[in-house]
Design a protein around this motif. Structure first.
Motif, short mmCIF file in Angstrom:
data_model
loop_
_atom_site.label_atom_id
_atom_site.label_comp_id
_atom_site.label_asym_id
_atom_site.label_seq_id
_atom_site.Cartn_x
_atom_site.Cartn_y
_atom_site.Cartn_z
N GLY A 653 8.49 -28.86 52.78
CA GLY A 653 8.77 -27.46 52.50
C GLY A 653 8.26 -26.96 51.17
N ASP A 654 7.52 -27.79 50.41
CA ASP A 654 6.92 -27.31 49.16
C ASP A 654 5.81 -26.32 49.46
OD1 ASP A 654 7.03 -30.46 47.28
OD2 ASP A 654 8.57 -28.98 47.76
N THR A 655 5.58 -25.37 48.55
CA THR A 655 4.41 -24.52 48.69
C THR A 655 3.16 -25.37 48.49
OG1 THR A 655 4.30 -23.96 46.34
CG2 THR A 655 5.69 -22.54 47.76
N PHE A 656 2.00 -24.81 48.88
CA PHE A 656 0.76 -25.55 48.68
C PHE A 656 0.58 -25.91 47.21
CE2 PHE A 656 -1.92 -26.28 52.29
CZ PHE A 656 -1.46 -25.43 53.28
N ALA A 657 0.83 -24.94 46.32
CA ALA A 657 0.64 -25.19 44.89
C ALA A 657 1.58 -26.28 44.39
CB ALA A 657 0.85 -23.89 44.10
N GLN A 658 2.87 -26.19 44.74
CA GLN A 658 3.83 -27.21 44.31
C GLN A 658 3.44 -28.59 44.84
OE1 GLN A 658 7.26 -25.39 46.04
NE2 GLN A 658 7.95 -24.46 44.11
N ALA A 659 3.09 -28.63 46.11
CA ALA A 659 2.78 -29.91 46.75
C ALA A 659 1.58 -30.58 46.11
CB ALA A 659 2.53 -29.68 48.24
N TRP A 660 0.54 -29.80 45.78
CA TRP A 660 -0.68 -30.37 45.20
C TRP A 660 -0.46 -30.82 43.76
CZ3 TRP A 660 -4.90 -32.68 46.39
CH2 TRP A 660 -5.95 -32.77 45.49
N LEU A 661 0.15 -29.97 42.95
CA LEU A 661 0.34 -30.32 41.55
C LEU A 661 1.22 -31.55 41.38
CD1 LEU A 661 0.79 -26.74 40.02
CD2 LEU A 661 -1.24 -28.21 39.92
N ASP A 662 2.17 -31.74 42.31
CA ASP A 662 3.03 -32.92 42.25
C ASP A 662 2.30 -34.17 42.73
OD1 ASP A 662 5.76 -34.30 42.14
OD2 ASP A 662 5.18 -34.59 44.24
N ALA A 663 1.58 -34.05 43.86
CA ALA A 663 0.97 -35.23 44.47
C ALA A 663 -0.25 -35.72 43.70
CB ALA A 663 0.58 -34.92 45.92
N ALA A 664 -1.03 -34.81 43.13
CA ALA A 664 -2.32 -35.18 42.56
C ALA A 664 -2.23 -35.70 41.13
CB ALA A 664 -3.29 -34.00 42.62
N THR A 665 -1.07 -35.57 40.47
CA THR A 665 -0.90 -36.24 39.18
C THR A 665 -0.68 -37.72 39.42
OG1 THR A 665 1.45 -35.69 39.25
CG2 THR A 665 0.01 -34.24 37.98
N ASP A 666 -0.92 -38.54 38.42
CA ASP A 666 -0.84 -39.98 38.60
C ASP A 666 -0.19 -40.61 37.38
OD1 ASP A 666 -2.60 -42.86 38.39
OD2 ASP A 666 -1.73 -42.32 40.33
N TRP A 667 0.57 -41.68 37.60
CA TRP A 667 1.28 -42.31 36.49
C TRP A 667 0.36 -43.16 35.62
CZ3 TRP A 667 1.22 -47.62 36.20
CH2 TRP A 667 0.90 -48.31 37.39
N HIS A 685 4.08 -18.38 47.30
CA HIS A 685 4.75 -18.31 48.60
C HIS A 685 4.03 -18.99 49.75
CE1 HIS A 685 6.63 -15.02 46.29
NE2 HIS A 685 7.67 -15.20 47.07
N ASP A 686 2.75 -19.36 49.59
CA ASP A 686 2.02 -19.93 50.72
C ASP A 686 2.51 -21.33 51.04
OD1 ASP A 686 -1.52 -19.21 51.38
OD2 ASP A 686 0.33 -18.50 52.28
N HIS A 687 2.92 -21.54 52.29
CA HIS A 687 3.39 -22.85 52.78
C HIS A 687 2.49 -23.32 53.91
CE1 HIS A 687 7.02 -21.32 50.79
NE2 HIS A 687 7.49 -22.56 50.76
N LEU A 688 2.64 -24.58 54.27
CA LEU A 688 2.05 -25.09 55.50
C LEU A 688 2.69 -24.35 56.67
CD1 LEU A 688 0.05 -27.44 56.34
CD2 LEU A 688 2.11 -28.71 56.95
N PRO A 689 1.90 -23.80 57.60
CA PRO A 689 2.48 -23.09 58.74
C PRO A 689 3.55 -23.92 59.44
CG PRO A 689 0.12 -22.78 58.71
CD PRO A 689 0.43 -23.77 57.63
N GLY A 690 4.68 -23.29 59.68
CA GLY A 690 5.82 -23.97 60.29
C GLY A 690 6.81 -24.52 59.29
N GLU A 691 6.43 -24.54 58.00
CA GLU A 691 7.30 -25.09 56.95
C GLU A 691 7.75 -24.03 55.95
OE1 GLU A 691 6.81 -28.67 58.86
OE2 GLU A 691 8.28 -28.05 57.35
N GLY A 692 7.38 -22.79 56.17
CA GLY A 692 7.75 -21.71 55.26
C GLY A 692 6.82 -20.54 55.43
#
Length: 721
Positions: A653-667, A685-692
């Motif tokens: 349910g993350d927005t595209f922006a939230q999902a990318w910024l979280d996943a693409a950082t690395d420890w 506000h943009d989500h994956l269709p069906g998730e928001g």
């Protein structure tokens, strides 16, 4: 390039040694600390200029760099990095065999070092060695380079740039002069030369990036070999002088376009320098058109250069000009131009019915007109998938209009039919038009029946299912050679394999099956193999809702239409049309909503200069957002799951922006993900269709003033992987 060696002859006295930099009071040349042999205190000396030099790159193992202005030595631990070795050869044939050589030094002029801080690079020794075999300046590469046979001398580069550094090569030069050929003193009896030149290199196991750029023989401070000898006579050698000036200002370059016709256009280049221009090179789409060296010696006005030339071939061209002055300052400029008239034929394609059901008879009408000219040829093609092509028409003609209807039966298993038409007129102008009809409509055009025609009470699949495409380029072939990044495949497919099952994969291209035309807009053409080739984004990238690309990339500064602009270049493994796609040639105006670029500098915003906006604003004609990186993008075992994590975040349910910024950082790796959106509301506000929520964005050119960027600019101490 210099074709003959240059010699400077002199007599060295005790007071002259300091002038060569043996004391800190004379910073022009640096020689490692030595004990001065008494035998050379009153020696004569001769200075030779290199007759051949080049470098080789581990990252580009098949490339030759014999025409470059610099000799690179060192190591780069980035994804494009690896080792660099340099090779230098001096012609000793004019030195008599009986010459009593007392000492010899090879000197290289340091122009640039990375990093610039001497404390970081001075820990590394730069070594001079003898290669195990002969080599040719115009042919040697990393793959065929001769091995290192014997180390000769070592020196720490710790005195800064803009000076010569010299290595003691006395024993080798003495041997080469006294024994020029193995086995006998002349080349006729056994012609294997002993002089194979020098190889310059650093340690193979450096922990961090450190490399040095020395000026090559094409530059203003070429490699030198200083030979000391005892003789009552001065050596009878050819003496030439090199023009060296105190100049810190680079040349200024101007490129403009002029009149033309259907298949060519004139282009004008003007180069000025405050003192004198040395070398000029002009390229068209990467191919060398003109090259001139030692320009000041052949021109009455060495500070001014002008060139008018013809650019041939209908389509888009990028003109690149590089200029070097006698101070060693280099300038570069690019200009994008279009060859051909802008009044091509008009083509119209229609489907009836517009959204056919399975089994429907579909009428495809194609109309073309080019008044007052006449149509000379029509080509019409039908695609039911990217790999299935049917020729409906390929006919020469001479008529004012073309009007024809073709009939097909909509088949089960085909989600869409795409018709592409090419119309040529008497002026050889070409129009390409394409239109797609989706198959499997519902009777009421909403949600009444599924594709099999079964009534499902309003609960059936949409007539236009969400589709995605994958492009992963991890291995590169000549002439598109780059550092291989095979693990990019797992990042890209980790995302695709983890999308919801309702998403349909339309294409999956890896390595040699991916090419530039897939991303280029259908209305942008290039001249390839003596024919005009249009883009095919309507069949690939712009025919789906989402695309995930992984491969090499970069951001550079150029100009198009005379306007300076940053441009992103994405790399491909094979040269079907070109080794790279420029963001200038992309325009997503059909179906694409979300574009992910796992690629270096794809959304560059270094120092807040908004390179991302200049490079990408022209592509947004319905596109929602681009997800990429600010700076270098890393690939290692810690980043393999980024694609999978991105898809998981979207499904949570993350927005595209939230999902990318979280996943693409690395420890462990310094990845700096970024997002560019058509406006702030889409970003939030943009989500994956069906998730928001999915924001509606019209298929029209977006307003650049409303576009937004969000991303990381720091890694908080992380470095490369």
């Amino acid at each position: 390039m210099r074709k003959t060696a240059a010699f400077v002859v002199g007599l060295l006295f005790l007071g002259g040694l300091a002038g060569l930099g043996l004391s800190d009071g004379f910073p022009g040349i640096v020689i490692p600390p030595i004990i001065i042999p008494p035998a050379i205190l009153n020696s004569r000396n001769v200075t030779l200029i290199a007759d051949a030099d080049t470098y080789v790159s581990e990252a580009l193992p098949r490339d030759n760099f014999g025409e470059e202005f610099y000799l690179r030595v060192g190591y780069d631990n980035s994804e494009f990095g690896g080792l660099w070795y340099s090779y230098v050869w001096f012609n000793l044939s004019e030195i008599p065999q009986d010459t009593n050589v007392t000492a010899a030094y090879m000197c290289l002029y340091l122009k640039n070092q990375v990093p610039a801080n001497n404390d970081l690079v001075s820990a590394y020794d730069v070594r001079v060695a003898v290669p195990g075999d002969s080599w040719r300046e115009e042919r040697v590469t990393w793959n065929n380079r001769p091995s290192i046979a014997k180390n000769v001398s070592s020196l720490k580069i710790d005195r800064g740039v803009e000076r010569y550094y010299c290595w003691d090569v006395s024993n080798e030069v003495k041997y080469w002069v006294s024994t020029p050929y193995i086995g006998c003193p002349t080349p006729t009896c056994f012609s294997i030369p002993t002089n194979k030149g020098f190889v310059v290199y650093t340690d193979d196991n450096l922990a961090t990036t450190a490399f040095f750029d020395f000026e090559s023989r094409e530059n203003v401070h070429p490699p030198e070999l200083i030979i000391y000898y005892n003789s009552s006579e001065v050596l009878n050698v050819t003496e030439t002088t090199e023009t060296v000036v105190n100049d810190t200002m680079p040349p200024t370059i101007s490129i403009s376009e002029g009149e033309g016709s259907l298949d060519f256009k004139y282009c004008y280049v003007v180069i000025t320098d405050d003192l004198a221009i040395k070398s000029i090179r002009i390229y068209d789409n990467g191919e060398l058109l003109f090259s001139e060296d030692d320009y000041n010696g052949t021109s009455d006005r060495g500070d001014h250069y002008s060139k008018t030339f013809q650019v041939d071939g209908y389509g888009n061209h990028v003109i690149r000009v590089v200029a070097l002055d006698y101070g060693g300052n280099m300038a570069e400029k690019t200009l994008g131009i279009h060859v051909g008239e802008e009044s091509p034929p008009v083509v119209l394609i229609t489907f009836q019915p517009e959204h056919p059901a399975i089994g429907d008879l579909v009428a495809i009408k194609v109309i073309a007109s080019s008044l007052p000219q006449r149509i000379t040829r029509m080509q019409v093609y039908l695609n039911s998938s990217p790999d299935d092509l049917q020729v409906l028409e390929d006919t020469p003609m001479l008529q004012e209009t073309f009007n024809k209807t073709y009939y097909i039966r909509a088949e089960r298993g085909v989600r869409a039919y795409t018709v592409t038409a090419y119309a040529y007129d008497e002026e050889d102008l070409l129009t390409r038009e394409s239109r797609t009809a989706l198959v499997g409509r519902c009777n009421d055009m909403v949600l009444n029946q599924n594709e099999e025609g079964v009534d499902c009470g309003g609960v059936c699949e949409d007539c236009n299912p969400y589709e995605y495409g994958l492009v992963s380029v991890g291995y590169y072939e000549p002439p598109c050679e780059q550092h291989d990044i095979g693990d990019i495949y797992y990042i890209v497919h980790g995302f695709g394999n983890n999308l919801p099952g309702t998403w349909v994969k339309k294409f999956d291209r890896s390595w040699s099956t991916a090419y530039e035309r897939m991303f280029r807009d259908k209305d942008y053409s290039r001249w390839v193999n003596n024919s005009t080739v249009f883009g095919e984004d309507n069949l690939y990238v712009d025919s789906v809702d989402l695309v995930f690309y992984g491969g090499h990339g970069g951001m550079s500064n150029g100009s198009i239409g005379g306007v300076p602009s940053w441009v992103y270049t994405g790399a491909f493994a094979v040269k079907k049309d070109s080794c790279g796609i420029l963001s200038w040639w992309m325009r997503f105006d059909e179906d694409l909503d979300w574009l992910i670029l796992y690629s270096c500098h794809s959304l560059e915003n270094s120092d807040g200069n908004n390179q991302w906006l200049e490079a990408w604003n022209g592509t947004f004609h319905g596109l929602h957002m681009i997800m990429g990186f600010n700076g270098v993008t890393w690939i290692s075992w810690t980043t393999i799951e980024i694609g999978e994590d991105f898809a998981d975040n979207l499904k949570d349910g993350d927005t595209f922006a939230q999902a990318w910024l979280d996943a693409a950082t690395d420890w462990a790796c310094c990845n700096k993900p970024a997002v560019m959106a058509v406006n702030p509301y889409v970003l939030d506000h943009d989500h994956l269709p069906g998730e928001g929520e999915v924001v509606y964005v019209p298929n029209e050119k977006a307003d650049p003033s409303r576009m937004v960027w969000v991303g990381y600019t720091d890694c908080w101490g992380l470095d490369s992987c």
